[in-house]
Design an enzyme around this catalytic site. Structure first.
Site, PDB file in Angstrom:
ATOM      1  N   SER A 126     -32.091  -1.405  23.800  1.00 19.04           N
ATOM      2  CA  SER A 126     -31.247  -2.260  24.628  1.00 19.04           C
ATOM      3  C   SER A 126     -31.505  -2.083  26.118  1.00 19.04           C
ATOM      4  CB  SER A 126     -29.774  -1.996  24.313  1.00 19.04           C
ATOM      5  OG  SER A 126     -29.521  -0.617  24.389  1.00 19.04           O
ATOM      6  N   THR A 143     -20.407  -2.123  30.150  1.00 18.00           N
ATOM      7  CA  THR A 143     -21.336  -2.326  29.051  1.00 18.00           C
ATOM      8  C   THR A 143     -20.703  -3.326  28.085  1.00 18.00           C
ATOM      9  OG1 THR A 143     -22.633  -1.196  27.338  1.00 18.00           O
ATOM     10  CG2 THR A 143     -20.416  -0.368  27.725  1.00 18.00           C
ATOM     11  N   GLY A 144     -21.525  -3.926  27.261  1.00 19.90           N
ATOM     12  CA  GLY A 144     -20.984  -4.867  26.290  1.00 19.90           C
ATOM     13  C   GLY A 144     -21.279  -6.303  26.657  1.00 19.90           C
ATOM     14  N   THR A 159     -26.206  -1.454  27.323  1.00 17.64           N
ATOM     15  CA  THR A 159     -26.505  -1.299  28.749  1.00 17.64           C
ATOM     16  C   THR A 159     -26.253   0.114  29.247  1.00 17.64           C
ATOM     17  OG1 THR A 159     -25.737  -3.549  29.033  1.00 17.64           O
ATOM     18  CG2 THR A 159     -25.847  -2.174  31.014  1.00 17.64           C
ATOM     19  N   THR A 187     -30.559  -3.010  31.749  1.00  9.88           N
ATOM     20  CA  THR A 187     -30.399  -3.511  30.382  1.00  9.88           C
ATOM     21  C   THR A 187     -31.489  -4.515  30.021  1.00  9.88           C
ATOM     22  OG1 THR A 187     -28.771  -4.470  28.849  1.00  9.88           O
ATOM     23  CG2 THR A 187     -28.967  -5.507  31.005  1.00  9.88           C
ATOM     24  N   ARG A 236     -31.229 -16.381  29.938  1.00  9.59           N
ATOM     25  CA  ARG A 236     -29.853 -15.879  29.989  1.00  9.59           C
ATOM     26  C   ARG A 236     -29.786 -14.596  30.838  1.00  9.59           C
ATOM     27  NH1 ARG A 236     -27.134 -10.840  28.686  1.00  9.59           N
ATOM     28  NH2 ARG A 236     -24.981 -11.324  28.144  1.00  9.59           N
TER      29      ARG A 236
END
Ligand code: GLY
Length: 333
Positions: free
Chosen positions: A90, A243-244, A192, A210, A220
Site C-alpha cells: 500500500s 489513513t484509510g 497509508t 501511499t 484518482r
C-alpha cells in the site's frame, strides 16, 4: 480484552490539557497492546509516531533524532523505509496498482515552519516522500502531479524504477477477473503511512506516503498528498495524519480539524475522536463500509489515535521503546 483508562488534568505550556493515561495490557493472541494511548506519562519528547505496524520505519526515524537530526529528516527517512519495502502493498514500490495496472503514488511532507510539499499520481519513482520534500524546498510550488512530478524527479536525480512487483501484478490479474471495486477495510492491516515526529529541539514535522486505494480509477488522488486532509502540522500546536478511505478524510479535512481542535484545548485523543465522529456524521450508514483512522501528536508530546473499525494500529518510538498499539475505535456493535 482488559482496558482501563484514567483521566487526569495536566498543565502543559500554559494550556490546560486533559491528559489521558492508561494501563497497558497485552492481547497475547495478536501481540498488540490493547492500550488506546501509548504514553504512560503525560508527555514524551522526542517521539516518533506512525500509522500501522511499521517498527523499521519508526526505528529509522528515531535513529535520525538520536543523531540530532531534525523531525523533518526523521519523517522523511522513516517514510522511505516503507516506500522501499516491497512486501508492503500500500506504499511505494510493491504497491497495488490502479485498474489499468499502473502503480501511482501520492505523498506530502510538512516542516516546522508550516511549509508543505506534495506529489500526486506519480509513476516510476519509489521515494515520493523525498520528491515531495524537493517540491517544498526547490520549487516555487507546493504540489506537482503526474508526468510533471516525474520529470522533476529525474531532474533532481531520482532513479526510474518499475514499481509493479510480480506479486502486485498477480494480485491485479486476479482482481481483473471480477474487476469489482470494493475497498477492503484495514487492507492487510496496513495502509497509508503517516508519520509525525518531535525532535530534540521540540519541533514537529510530518510526512505521509501511499499508493492509494488499490485498483482505483486512473488519476484518482486521495487524502495523503492534500494538506489538511492526510497531514497537517502546526509547530505551535501539534500535528495529525490519516489513513484509510481518502475520499472521506478529504470531505472533513480531518488532519487540519484535529490540529485546530487541539489548538482549542482538546487532547490529541479527544481531537482524533471528534474527527472520526465528523467523518461518521458525514457518511451516515456508509461508515460501515470503510475505515478511517487518525493519529495525533501535540507540542507537549502527548499522542492520540482513533478509528472507525477495529484493528487499526500505530507504532510509537520513544526513548523507552518501539512499540505497536491497537487504536481505540468507534464501531463496537
Ligand atoms: N488514505 C489513502 C488514500 O485514500 O489514498
Amino acid at each position: 480484552m482488559k482496558r482501563r483508562i484514567f483521566l487526569k488534568k495536566a498543565t502543559v505550556s500554559g494550556l490546560s490539557i486533559v491528559a489521558v493515561n492508561s494501563l497497558l495490557s497485552c492481547d497475547t493472541s495478536t501481540n498488540v497492546s490493547t492500550s488506546i494511548i501509548a504514553s504512560e506519562s503525560k508527555a514524551i519528547k522526542p517521539i516518533v509516531i506512525a500509522t500501522w505496524r511499521v517498527p523499521n520505519a519508526t526505528a529509522k526515524a528515531w535513529e535520525v533524532l538520536q543523531n540530532n537530526g531534525s523531525s523533518l529528516d526523521a519523517v522523511e527517512q522513516g517514510c522511505r523505509v516503507e516506500e522501499a519495502a516491497v512486501a508492503n502493498q500500500s506504499v511505494g514500490k510493491g504497491g497495488l496498482p490502479d485498474r489499468d495496472g499502473n502503480v501511482t503514488l501520492d505523498a506530502c511532507i510538512m516542516n516546522k515552519e508550516g511549509d508543505y510539499g506534495a506529489v500526486m499520481a506519480v509513476q516510476n519513482i519509489t521515494h515520493v516522500i523525498s520528491l515531495a520534500r524537493k517540491v517544498m524546498e526547490k520549487t516555487p510550488h507546493v504540489i506537482l502531479s503526474g508526468k510533471g512530478a516525474e520529470k522533476f524527479a529525474y531532474e533532481q536525480g531520482f532513479e526510474k524504477e518499475n514499481l509493479l512487483t510480480e506479486s502486485a501484478k498477480k494480485a491485479w490479474e486476479v482482481w481483473k477477473k471480477t474487476a469489482q471495486y470494493k475497498p477492503i477495510i484495514n487492507i492487510e492491516n496496513h495502509d497509508t503511512i503517516g508519520m509525525l515526529a518531535i525532535d530534540k529541539k521540540g519541533d514537529i514535522a510530518g510526512g505521509c506516503t501511499t499508493s492509494g486505494l488499490s485498483y482505483k480509477m486512473a488519476g484518482r488522488v486521495g487524502d495523503s498528498a492534500i494538506i489538511g486532509s492526510g497531514l497537517f502540522i502546526d509547530n505551535e500546536v501539534g500535528g495529525a495524519t490519516a489513513t484509510g478511505m481518502g475520499e472521506e478524510v478529504l470531505k472533513t479535512v480531518g488532519s487540519f480539524l484535529i490540529v485546530e481542535l487541539m489548538r482549542q484545548g482538546k487532547t490529541p485523543q479527544e481531537a482524533c475522536e471528534e474527527a472520526v465522529q465528523r467523518v461518521i456524521k458525514n457518511a451516515g450508514d456508509r461508515y460501515k463500509d470503510f475505515q478511517v483512522g487518525f493519529i495525533a501528536l501535540n507540542k507537549a508530546g502527548e499522542i492520540g489515535s482513533y478509528c472507525i473499525h477495529e484493528w487499526f494500529n500505530y507504532q510509537v518510538h520513544t526513548a523507552k521503546e518501539n512499540k505497536n498499539y491497537k487504536s481505540d475505535y468507534y464501531n463496537k456493535a
